[in-house]
Design an enzyme around this catalytic site. Structure first.
Site, PDB file in Angstrom:
ATOM      1  N   GLY A  60      94.562  16.761  23.067  1.00 41.22           N
ATOM      2  CA  GLY A  60      94.122  18.089  23.480  1.00 41.22           C
ATOM      3  C   GLY A  60      92.793  18.531  22.913  1.00 41.22           C
ATOM      4  O   GLY A  60      92.393  19.679  23.088  1.00 41.22           O
ATOM      5  N   ALA A  61      92.071  17.634  22.219  1.00 43.71           N
ATOM      6  CA  ALA A  61      90.756  18.010  21.683  1.00 43.71           C
ATOM      7  C   ALA A  61      89.757  18.100  22.827  1.00 43.71           C
ATOM      8  O   ALA A  61      89.778  17.283  23.744  1.00 43.71           O
ATOM      9  CB  ALA A  61      90.286  16.980  20.659  1.00 43.71           C
ATOM     10  N   SER A  62      88.887  19.110  22.792  1.00 48.13           N
ATOM     11  CA  SER A  62      87.839  19.180  23.801  1.00 48.13           C
ATOM     12  C   SER A  62      86.496  18.759  23.209  1.00 48.13           C
ATOM     13  O   SER A  62      85.572  18.420  23.934  1.00 48.13           O
ATOM     14  CB  SER A  62      87.775  20.569  24.428  1.00 48.13           C
ATOM     15  OG  SER A  62      87.812  21.573  23.460  1.00 48.13           O
ATOM     16  N   ARG A 122      85.820  26.845  28.754  1.00 44.22           N
ATOM     17  CA  ARG A 122      85.295  26.221  27.536  1.00 44.22           C
ATOM     18  C   ARG A 122      84.781  24.814  27.811  1.00 44.22           C
ATOM     19  O   ARG A 122      85.230  24.151  28.751  1.00 44.22           O
ATOM     20  CB  ARG A 122      86.337  26.253  26.424  1.00 44.22           C
ATOM     21  CG  ARG A 122      87.458  25.283  26.575  1.00 44.22           C
ATOM     22  CD  ARG A 122      88.612  25.649  25.670  1.00 44.22           C
ATOM     23  NE  ARG A 122      89.822  25.117  26.227  1.00 44.22           N
ATOM     24  CZ  ARG A 122      90.663  24.324  25.574  1.00 44.22           C
ATOM     25  NH1 ARG A 122      90.447  24.005  24.322  1.00 44.22           N
ATOM     26  NH2 ARG A 122      91.737  23.852  26.169  1.00 44.22           N
ATOM     27  N   ASN A 174      93.367  18.998  16.510  1.00 43.80           N
ATOM     28  CA  ASN A 174      93.551  18.087  17.638  1.00 43.80           C
ATOM     29  C   ASN A 174      92.517  16.974  17.515  1.00 43.80           C
ATOM     30  O   ASN A 174      91.327  17.253  17.520  1.00 43.80           O
ATOM     31  CB  ASN A 174      93.348  18.823  18.966  1.00 43.80           C
ATOM     32  CG  ASN A 174      94.196  20.082  19.074  1.00 43.80           C
ATOM     33  OD1 ASN A 174      95.306  20.132  18.540  1.00 43.80           O
ATOM     34  ND2 ASN A 174      93.682  21.094  19.736  1.00 43.80           N
ATOM     35  N   HIS A 202      87.135  19.023  13.560  1.00 45.15           N
ATOM     36  CA  HIS A 202      87.317  20.460  13.368  1.00 45.15           C
ATOM     37  C   HIS A 202      88.807  20.785  13.447  1.00 45.15           C
ATOM     38  O   HIS A 202      89.587  19.998  13.987  1.00 45.15           O
ATOM     39  CB  HIS A 202      86.554  21.250  14.440  1.00 45.15           C
ATOM     40  CG  HIS A 202      87.084  21.063  15.825  1.00 45.15           C
ATOM     41  ND1 HIS A 202      86.858  19.918  16.563  1.00 45.15           N
ATOM     42  CD2 HIS A 202      87.861  21.858  16.609  1.00 45.15           C
ATOM     43  CE1 HIS A 202      87.447  20.034  17.744  1.00 45.15           C
ATOM     44  NE2 HIS A 202      88.075  21.199  17.804  1.00 45.15           N
ATOM     45  N   GLU A 262     111.703  15.647  28.074  1.00 45.99           N
ATOM     46  CA  GLU A 262     111.211  16.374  26.905  1.00 45.99           C
ATOM     47  C   GLU A 262     110.835  17.810  27.262  1.00 45.99           C
ATOM     48  O   GLU A 262     111.201  18.757  26.570  1.00 45.99           O
ATOM     49  CB  GLU A 262     109.991  15.668  26.303  1.00 45.99           C
ATOM     50  CG  GLU A 262     110.309  14.382  25.546  1.00 45.99           C
ATOM     51  CD  GLU A 262     110.508  13.165  26.450  1.00 45.99           C
ATOM     52  OE1 GLU A 262     110.397  13.301  27.693  1.00 45.99           O
ATOM     53  OE2 GLU A 262     110.790  12.082  25.916  1.00 45.99           O
TER      54      GLU A 262
END
Lengths: 335, 335
Positions: A154-156, A23, A148, A161, A304
């Site tokens: 983590g947004a590309s 992607r 995101n 959106h 974590e």
């Protein structure tokens, strides 16, 4: 094709989705600089996305304001066979499900706060309607809407959106949470969220905003600095059941809270998650929908990841104070 | 002072540790560049750390090779009162526990692979001995050793080091895992790790390395690309019980596997976690210690944070193949 895989050691499910490796990626690691790109979510680029599933327009307008499309790089799809015909040796299921994208503005907007309230309410309507659609299908067990914002979250792609994801397996941490909620509900007659909210409203220390029907709070045991939970004041299991008028009120609180966050932490990256009751038949009276906002200011490290227990360096009382002080008290807030 | 806090909605515990906000940070977000700094872990800077708890030297040498010191910015400490005298309204406990740092080389080394095998075996001895020490204390419930390599994995200093953390609460995901293991053990007489390892060794597809007593595998349901699990071939509950000779064999496998990872993914950031049986009295025959390595190649986003379910874009079979192909078959590997 993707697949669900069960780990017998962790008793967890993962989605193995090799198709997602290709992607597009607008961000590069060094400095999160944005790569020049023809944004596929901008108006005029409708051909760059798979065929539209739904669109929303502002009152009196014909052009779209919000579009819903299938995810071009889906983690799960409804095109693979379901239910599976052959059982494999390992715990494996075909990657059956729903993965959609909600494009939240026709313009290259990067923050929900830039939207007029009516447009933000449309976004929330899209969330609600897509969750309604997956609930109606009867062949799915779990549905979520998430968002995101920023590469660190983590947004590309940066154009605002969200994503709708619905699966045939319930993630075990969620299943465990529901069991815990059911137990509490049987014992007390109250939802876990209601009991928690009652305490938070009584204390007020971690309250960031409240309207007639909703509150926004930095939870007492926040995992991350500036973590926020927005929930209806009275228990409602389904986000899908919220009426348009209430969504407008929610948009007002959400916009206020996000603007406070963006003022308090410039260029904040965050995840926003809409949690609703299980898909499938109820009763779900032990459930209480809510929205969580997870600012990504710290990096989860070995402790974590190894334990699921978080070390949070910012007291939630202090986080709430910073958010309250970021802007003058808003009309939506009655402390 | 830090504190444990319980969230009634998530049924989880977090550690609120405001004292950690001021700890030094060698990395800056833009590009993970390293800031010039006097490294407090280098030989000659012993005064920059709290007083030493233990030190290890290579055979025939007098200078230290590995040092153990209290964490200067502890998430939990043993200096606060325990057990707590007063119960508070919320679910809160004082931040009682152990938080130590294991400095793994006197030199400014950034990778465990740079260490001679004898030095790596000393590091593993330090892990073992510190876990032994927390087990002997009787006032702690859970102990872990973990390592953050690279800023993307949450490291704040690059000089190789690990951390020991022991707490009075068992993180619920871990408690749930133990319950699952116990059930499986009652049903089958085998540990969950043994059953999983048997399948992995039989398939061989995801095997990266194996020695007489240990195997390294990319688990079938890996959460992250290139995730690895190292475990003894026969069930052993306690990492604390491993003898020196076996630690040397483990060092050989660990070094081989980490070098493969570093060749396959240059400058890889990762977390390494040593999981052992519960502190406190047993029997713990359902437990099986293991080491997990979590390369940080993808960013957990809204779905992962919202559900605990991971979307992994790289098939573990492919990950194992890349790791096997990264270097010629090592003498430690008998496929």
């Amino acid at each position: 094709m993707s697949e669900y895989r069960h780990d017998p050691v962790y008793d967890h499910w993962v989605i193995i989705a090799p198709n997602r490796e290709g992607r597009p990626e607008e961000f590069i690691e060094a400095g999160w600089q944005r790569i020049a790109w023809n944004c596929p979510f901008c108006v005029g680029h409708e051909e760059d996305t798979p065929p539209e599933l739904a669109r929303y327009s502002l009152d009196g307008q014909t052009s779209w304001q919000v579009r819903v499309v299938p995810n071009k790089y889906p983690a799960v799809t409804s095109t693979c066979g379901w239910p599976p015909e052959v059982k494999t040796a390992h715990s494996t299921l075909p990657g059956y499900g729903v993965h959609e994208v909600i494009i939240e503005s026709p313009h290259h907007t990067t923050s929900l706060c830039e939207l007029p309230l009516a447009a933000l309410a449309l976004v929330l309507r899209a969330y609600r309607d897509r969750l309604r659609a997956v609930r109606q299908r009867q062949d799915l067990a779990y549905g979520i809407v998430f968002k995101n914002v920023g590469a660190a979250a983590g947004a590309s792609l940066e154009h605002i959106h969200s994503q709708v994801l619905a699966t045939v397996v319930v993630p075990p941490p969620i299943a465990g949470r529901w069991t815990h909620w059911k137990t509490l509900f049987c014992q007390t007659g109250q939802t876990a969220l209601s009991r928690w909210l009652d305490e938070e409203l009584q204390s007020g220390q971690r309250l960031v905003g409240v309207t007639s029907h909703f509150a926004a709070v930095c939870p007492f045991a926040s995992r991350m600095p500036m973590e926020l939970r927005l929930a209806p004041l009275t228990p409602e299991p389904y986000f899908e059941a919220v009426c348009d008028a209430r969504l407008e009120e929610l948009a007002q609180l959400l916009s206020d809270v996000l603007l406070r966050l963006e003022v308090a932490v410039p260029n904040v990256a965050y995840n926003l998650i809409v949690h609703t009751a299980p898909l499938g038949s109820g009763p779900h009276d032990y459930c209480h929908w809510y929205i969580e906002i997870l600012p990504r200011l710290t990096r989860a490290a070995g402790f974590e990841w190894g334990t699921g227990c978080f070390i949070n360096p910012v007291k939630p009382e202090e986080a709430a104070r910073r958010l309250r002080d970021a802007l003058p008290p808003s009309r939506t807030r009655k402390l």
